[in-house]
Structure formats: structure tokens, C-alpha cells
Design a protein around this motif. Sequence first.
Motif: not given
Length: 157
Positions: A44-48, A55, A57-58, A131
Amino acid sequence: MSDEPDDLAGLRDEIDRVGRSAARRFDPGTGALTIAVAVLAILLSLVLPWVGDSTGLRVLLGEADAMPKFFSYASLLAGVLLPAITLAVRRWALAWVCALASFAASVSGVLSIWMTQTTTGHQPGPGPGLGLILAVIAIVVLLVKWLRIAASRAGLP
């Protein structure tokens, strides 16, 4: 009658093999649920946002010019991949690997939070995002759980 001692010896060998195999495995019990929730928190933290508007993920994919890149790799490895493999095979050695990897990732995460707050100038850095903080907390929870599981082994065979 002469086959009976051979049958007992074969049975004893089979029981010993099962005992050695069981000694190399662990049962996480309710700790598996805590580990699963922590893994979910890392995902979940990867999209925050981790740093500014970037984010996790970026940061992980290298699309953002952000400092906690090593922690993004460490959290994915020690917080998602290793726990999944370890819970699937349930080996003591992998529990220790998860504990050590979680320790390294938690140190990296705390340093990432610190690095996002500091710069070379007189102005403060962008600061950690929600995140990044969530990922560090989840990694620390995993560290505690894996250390408890790995250290709970009663005796070495």
C-alpha cells in the motif's frame, strides 16, 4: 520373524527423517497474520507519496529523482518477496535471513527519512511522505516478528 528387526530399523530411520525435517521448519502461528498485514502495508505504501509528490512506485522504478531508492528496493525484497518465500517453505534459516534483511531495510528506512529532511543548503528538505513512514513502520514490525520467530527455536538438532 527375522524380518521384524529390519522393519523396526526401517521404521526408526523413517521416524528420524521426519523428526529432522520437522526440526528445520517453524510454525509462525498467529504471527503469520501480522506478517501478512505488514506486507500489505508495504504494498500500500508504494502508491502513497514518499518524497514530495513522488510515490513509492515511482521511486522504485527510478522515475522520480528521490533519495530513498535503496530503501525502496530493500523494502520490496525484505518486506514482500522474502516473507512470501519464507512463509511458503517455513525454514528456520530463511526466518533468520528475513530477520537480518528486515534489520538492514529498517536501518535504510530510518536513514531515508532522515535524508529527506536534510539538504546541503540552509532550507529543509521536502520531508518524508506518508508512504515512506508507513513502509518504515511495516519493516520494523516485520523485523520484530521475524526475530521472534527465528529466536523461538528451542534447540538445534
